[in-house]
Write an enzyme that holds these catalytic residues in place. Structure first.
Site, PDB file in Angstrom:
ATOM      1  N   ASN A   1     -12.746   5.005   0.121  1.00 53.82           N
ATOM      2  CA  ASN A   1     -11.196   5.028  -0.010  1.00 53.82           C
ATOM      3  C   ASN A   1     -10.618   3.856   0.816  1.00 53.82           C
ATOM      4  OD1 ASN A   1      -9.991   7.186  -1.795  1.00 53.82           O
ATOM      5  ND2 ASN A   1     -11.852   8.209  -0.641  1.00 53.82           N
TER       6      ASN A   1
ATOM      7  N   MET B   1     -13.173  13.048   9.514  1.00 52.03           N
ATOM      8  CA  MET B   1     -13.480  14.297   9.759  1.00 52.03           C
ATOM      9  C   MET B   1     -12.964  14.956  10.774  1.00 52.03           C
ATOM     10  SD  MET B   1     -14.663  14.449   6.510  1.00 52.03           S
ATOM     11  CE  MET B   1     -15.577  16.144   6.772  1.00 52.03           C
ATOM     12  N   ARG B   2     -11.906  14.866  11.263  1.00 51.12           N
ATOM     13  CA  ARG B   2     -11.240  15.680  12.418  1.00 51.12           C
ATOM     14  C   ARG B   2      -9.805  16.096  12.128  1.00 51.12           C
ATOM     15  NH1 ARG B   2     -13.199  15.220  17.321  1.00 51.12           N
ATOM     16  NH2 ARG B   2     -11.046  15.181  18.414  1.00 51.12           N
TER      17      ARG B   2
ATOM     18  N   ASN C   1      -3.187  11.648   3.673  1.00 47.45           N
ATOM     19  CA  ASN C   1      -4.527  12.284   3.529  1.00 47.45           C
ATOM     20  C   ASN C   1      -4.853  12.126   2.007  1.00 47.45           C
ATOM     21  OD1 ASN C   1      -7.062  13.093   4.354  1.00 47.45           O
ATOM     22  ND2 ASN C   1      -6.480  15.278   3.695  1.00 47.45           N
TER      23      ASN C   1
ATOM     24  N   HIS D   1      -7.646  14.361  -0.504  1.00 46.12           N
ATOM     25  CA  HIS D   1      -8.499  15.610  -0.617  1.00 46.12           C
ATOM     26  C   HIS D   1      -9.085  15.782  -1.950  1.00 46.12           C
ATOM     27  CE1 HIS D   1      -9.988  19.314   0.653  1.00 46.12           C
ATOM     28  NE2 HIS D   1      -9.582  19.778  -0.568  1.00 46.12           N
TER      29      HIS D   1
ATOM     30  N   ASP E   1      -4.960  20.536   5.052  1.00 47.62           N
ATOM     31  CA  ASP E   1      -4.693  20.329   3.505  1.00 47.62           C
ATOM     32  C   ASP E   1      -3.544  20.856   2.977  1.00 47.62           C
ATOM     33  OD1 ASP E   1      -7.124  18.486   3.648  1.00 47.62           O
ATOM     34  OD2 ASP E   1      -8.391  20.468   3.445  1.00 47.62           O
TER      35      ASP E   1
ATOM     36  N   GLN F   1     -11.210   8.468  -9.200  1.00 48.61           N
ATOM     37  CA  GLN F   1     -10.023   8.831  -9.298  1.00 48.61           C
ATOM     38  C   GLN F   1      -9.306   8.558  -7.884  1.00 48.61           C
ATOM     39  OE1 GLN F   1      -7.995   8.649 -12.118  1.00 48.61           O
ATOM     40  NE2 GLN F   1     -10.134   8.347 -12.784  1.00 48.61           N
TER      41      GLN F   1
END
Ligand code: GRF
Length: 201
Positions: A14, A90-91, A107, A109, A145, A173
């Site tokens: 990303n 990953m925190r 972020n 997801h 999230d 995507q």
């Protein structure tokens, strides 16, 4: 010029998609000021170095979350970062971190939130049997999230798919969605209304 800060822990696809989108002029007036990882051996950090970007490892192991986050915030400030993009970081961020950059942390997801928050979202969706899934770019708040959704892109789950195929379809995507979302945020033409992210009137 808008200074972006990218936080990552892994391969960094990303991050690379964001960097490519900037180079292609799809995110106007933006640059990646710094890439930070909590893991010194994250492949994404090496990829950042190879592109000639500032790449910094701030190891988290054995340290208190607030103390580690304080150092990350200091590094972001020293590079005059305006917008933070979490890209496979990953925190969990401490409340102090979120407040320091309130409304300026994004972020991505790999599910259509609020379905399947947390780890292994693609696998969760596959095992649940959904026929449509996708990805979500959202603002970061103090819950996992959870913040306001900037944009989502959907993909089908096909009958011959395995979880790997679904994850790959989503990832494609993600790379489009993240750049679009950043451009939308930096445009200054959108605002959060309740939980909705809408064009300003
Ligand atoms: C992506 O699936 C992203 O949605 C999730 O972590 C993964 C990071 O992949 N938050 P990469 O390191 O950007 O390739």
């Amino acid at each position: 010029m808008h200074n972006l800060g990218v936080l990552l822990s892994g391969r960094g696809s990303n991050f690379l998609a964001i960097a490519d989108a900037i180079d292609a002029g799809k995110i106007p007036d933006a640059r990646i000021a710094v890439v930070i990882s909590n893991l010194a051996d994250a492949p994404g950090l090496e990829a950042a170095r190879q592109r000639g970007l500032n790449a910094v490892a701030i190891e988290a192991r054995g340290r208190k979350r607030a103390e580690h986050d304080h150092e990350v915030v200091a590094a972001l400030r020293s590079h005059e970062v305006e917008l933070i993009c979490l890209a496979g970081y990953m925190r969990l961020l401490s409340p102090g971190f979120v407040q320091a950059f309130s409304g300026r942390i994004l972020n991505i997801h790999p599910s259509l939130l609020p379905a399947f928050p947390g780890l292994d979202a693609q696998m969760q969706a596959f095992e649940y049997g959904v026929q449509v899934t996708g990805c979500t770019v959202h603002f970061v708040d103090e819950q996992l999230d959870h913040g306001a959704i900037i944009l989502q892109r959907s993909v089908p789950v096909l009958s011959g798919d395995d979880p790997h195929a679904v994850a790959a379809r989503i990832l494609e995507q993600e790379h489009v969605a993240y750049a679009e979302a950043i451009a939308r945020v930096l445009s200054g033409k959108y605002e959060i209304v309740g939980r909705r992210y809408l064009p300003k009137k």
